[in-house]
Design a protein around this motif. Structure first.
Motif, PDB file in Angstrom:
ATOM      1  N   GLU A  49       0.896  -1.386   0.009  1.00  0.00           N
ATOM      2  CA  GLU A  49       0.260  -0.317  -0.036  1.00  0.00           C
ATOM      3  C   GLU A  49       0.756   0.761   0.440  1.00  0.00           C
ATOM      4  OE1 GLU A  49      -2.566  -0.447   3.478  1.00  0.00           O
ATOM      5  OE2 GLU A  49      -4.010  -2.135   2.673  1.00  0.00           O
ATOM      6  N   ILE A  50       2.065   1.287   0.825  1.00  0.00           N
ATOM      7  CA  ILE A  50       2.915   1.772   0.910  1.00  0.00           C
ATOM      8  C   ILE A  50       3.709   2.492  -0.169  1.00  0.00           C
ATOM      9  CG2 ILE A  50       4.509   3.468   2.148  1.00  0.00           C
ATOM     10  CD1 ILE A  50       3.239   2.256   4.935  1.00  0.00           C
ATOM     11  N   VAL A  51       4.967   1.146  -0.393  1.00  0.00           N
ATOM     12  CA  VAL A  51       5.768   1.612  -1.991  1.00  0.00           C
ATOM     13  C   VAL A  51       5.071   1.748  -3.443  1.00  0.00           C
ATOM     14  CG1 VAL A  51       7.098  -0.388  -2.949  1.00  0.00           C
ATOM     15  CG2 VAL A  51       7.014  -0.209   0.204  1.00  0.00           C
ATOM     16  N   LYS A  52       3.757   1.088  -3.554  1.00  0.00           N
ATOM     17  CA  LYS A  52       3.451   1.340  -4.843  1.00  0.00           C
ATOM     18  C   LYS A  52       3.220   2.668  -5.457  1.00  0.00           C
ATOM     19  CE  LYS A  52      -0.340  -1.257  -7.722  1.00  0.00           C
ATOM     20  NZ  LYS A  52      -1.568  -1.539  -7.995  1.00  0.00           N
ATOM     21  N   ASP A  53       4.032   2.498  -6.437  1.00  0.00           N
ATOM     22  CA  ASP A  53       4.103   3.857  -7.750  1.00  0.00           C
ATOM     23  C   ASP A  53       4.851   4.546  -6.781  1.00  0.00           C
ATOM     24  OD1 ASP A  53       3.200   1.752  -9.756  1.00  0.00           O
ATOM     25  OD2 ASP A  53       1.007   2.721  -9.095  1.00  0.00           O
ATOM     26  N   ASN A  93      10.453  -2.206 -10.072  1.00  0.00           N
ATOM     27  CA  ASN A  93      10.693  -2.525 -11.224  1.00  0.00           C
ATOM     28  C   ASN A  93      11.227  -3.604 -12.023  1.00  0.00           C
ATOM     29  OD1 ASN A  93      12.379  -1.741 -13.376  1.00  0.00           O
ATOM     30  ND2 ASN A  93      12.254   0.412 -13.328  1.00  0.00           N
ATOM     31  N   GLU A  94      11.593  -4.100 -12.774  1.00  0.00           N
ATOM     32  CA  GLU A  94      11.935  -5.198 -13.026  1.00  0.00           C
ATOM     33  C   GLU A  94      13.866  -5.324 -13.052  1.00  0.00           C
ATOM     34  OE1 GLU A  94      12.963  -9.506 -13.300  1.00  0.00           O
ATOM     35  OE2 GLU A  94      10.374  -8.552 -13.182  1.00  0.00           O
ATOM     36  N   ALA A  95      13.818  -3.736 -13.549  1.00  0.00           N
ATOM     37  CA  ALA A  95      15.443  -3.452 -13.342  1.00  0.00           C
ATOM     38  C   ALA A  95      16.319  -3.591 -11.516  1.00  0.00           C
ATOM     39  CB  ALA A  95      16.191  -2.338 -13.254  1.00  0.00           C
ATOM     40  N   ASN A  96      15.194  -3.486 -10.149  1.00  0.00           N
ATOM     41  CA  ASN A  96      15.582  -3.691  -9.784  1.00  0.00           C
ATOM     42  C   ASN A  96      15.656  -4.545  -8.632  1.00  0.00           C
ATOM     43  OD1 ASN A  96      15.051  -0.811  -9.617  1.00  0.00           O
ATOM     44  ND2 ASN A  96      14.330   0.087  -7.703  1.00  0.00           N
ATOM     45  N   ILE A  97      15.376  -5.727  -9.710  1.00  0.00           N
ATOM     46  CA  ILE A  97      14.920  -7.633  -9.198  1.00  0.00           C
ATOM     47  C   ILE A  97      16.305  -8.804  -9.385  1.00  0.00           C
ATOM     48  CG2 ILE A  97      13.260  -9.770  -9.001  1.00  0.00           C
ATOM     49  CD1 ILE A  97      11.658  -7.335  -9.052  1.00  0.00           C
ATOM     50  N   HIS A  98      17.098  -8.690  -8.762  1.00  0.00           N
ATOM     51  CA  HIS A  98      18.567  -9.395  -8.504  1.00  0.00           C
ATOM     52  C   HIS A  98      18.286 -11.222  -8.726  1.00  0.00           C
ATOM     53  CE1 HIS A  98      19.542  -5.395  -9.681  1.00  0.00           C
ATOM     54  NE2 HIS A  98      19.999  -5.398  -8.541  1.00  0.00           N
ATOM     55  N   PRO A  99      17.681 -12.194  -8.928  1.00  0.00           N
ATOM     56  CA  PRO A  99      17.534 -13.426  -8.985  1.00  0.00           C
ATOM     57  C   PRO A  99      18.575 -13.845  -8.221  1.00  0.00           C
ATOM     58  CG  PRO A  99      15.605 -13.102 -10.486  1.00  0.00           C
ATOM     59  CD  PRO A  99      17.378 -11.373 -10.437  1.00  0.00           C
ATOM     60  N   LEU A 100      18.554 -14.962  -7.745  1.00  0.00           N
ATOM     61  CA  LEU A 100      19.714 -15.831  -7.915  1.00  0.00           C
ATOM     62  C   LEU A 100      18.834 -17.263  -7.491  1.00  0.00           C
ATOM     63  CD1 LEU A 100      22.028 -17.070  -5.821  1.00  0.00           C
ATOM     64  CD2 LEU A 100      20.581 -17.278  -3.803  1.00  0.00           C
ATOM     65  N   THR A 101      20.184 -17.936  -8.685  1.00  0.00           N
ATOM     66  CA  THR A 101      19.798 -19.484  -9.564  1.00  0.00           C
ATOM     67  C   THR A 101      20.676 -20.336  -9.082  1.00  0.00           C
ATOM     68  OG1 THR A 101      20.433 -18.239 -11.640  1.00  0.00           O
ATOM     69  CG2 THR A 101      18.691 -17.521 -11.338  1.00  0.00           C
TER      70      THR A 101
END
Length: 232
Positions: A49-53, A93-101
């Protein structure tokens, strides 16, 4: 170690949310690792509720701390769950997501160091004393991010999707101890005995989360049921 005991799940979730938002509100890049599963559902519901957009949190970058691959699925269980619980509804934003695989795990510790390290990590506690993917009998307190192969004979709970021979990856105890602020959330009476073991018992690989007692900035948030067996 700082232990915060709240009345119930809702109050526990609110406290965890406030601590995370306080970290996220700093005027710099913030690297955050958060847990999947049921325990943080209330935390994320309030945060969305706070972070979105909001332009106030574009500085926050997210890293998952473990991953279980799924055959014929593009992404693993952890990141898929995090997308469902938080990333997608919060419109991260997808650029802010850094998956571990399982493909990049060997670079995880170096990548985090180059990015400035993790500012905070939100984790849960397994009923067998595990944290992240650090399971009894497979964990060494000397591990950085590492790969675990499921033998099919584990004495700990193995989800149905983790078939014999499957390999999953996790940040190890050494990697987690490098996090600047470690936050553990636990609720419910069924985990009360394990909470006592890992917080007030000896540091032992039998209960991997017991090593977290040694972290220099460790905050534990419990509801009254989870805290019911602690020596006050």
């Amino acid at each position: 170690m700082k232990i915060i005991i709240e009345k119930d799940f809702e109050a526990m979730s609110e406290t965890a949310k406030n601590i995370l938002l306080g970290c996220m509100s700093q005027d710099k890049r913030i690297n955050l690792s958060i847990t999947a599963g049921n325990t943080p559902v209330g935390v994320y519901k309030s945060m969305i509720e706070i972070v979105k957009d909001s332009p106030n949190y574009t500085n926050v970058h997210y890293y998952n701390f473990d991953e279980i691959p799924v055959t014929d699925q593009a992404e693993g269980i952890t990141i898929t769950d995090l997308r469902k619980l938080y990333f997608t509804p919060a419109n991260i934003n997808e650029a802010n997501i850094h998956p571990l695989t399982v493909e990049n795990y060997a670079q995880q510790d170096r990548r985090l160091a180059m990015d400035g390290g993790l500012d905070a990590m939100l984790i849960g506690l397994g009923g067998d004393g595990h944290f992240c993917g650090n399971m009894p009998t497979t964990t060494s307190f000397e591990n950085l991010t590492y790969k675990v192969k499921v033998s099919g004979e584990e004495p700990w709970f193995v989800p149905d999707m983790m078939e014999k021979g499957l390999e999953f990856v996790t940040m190890g105890p050494v990697s987690v101890m490098r996090v600047k602020h470690l936050i553990l959330i636990v609720n419910g009476k069924k985990k009360a005995e394990m909470v006592k073991n890992v917080l007030q018992g000896p540091v032992t690989e039998e209960y991997p989360a017991s090593v977290l007692q040694l972290h220099p900035n460790f905050t534990v948030i419990l509801d009254e049921e989870a805290a019911s067996k602690l020596d006050r």
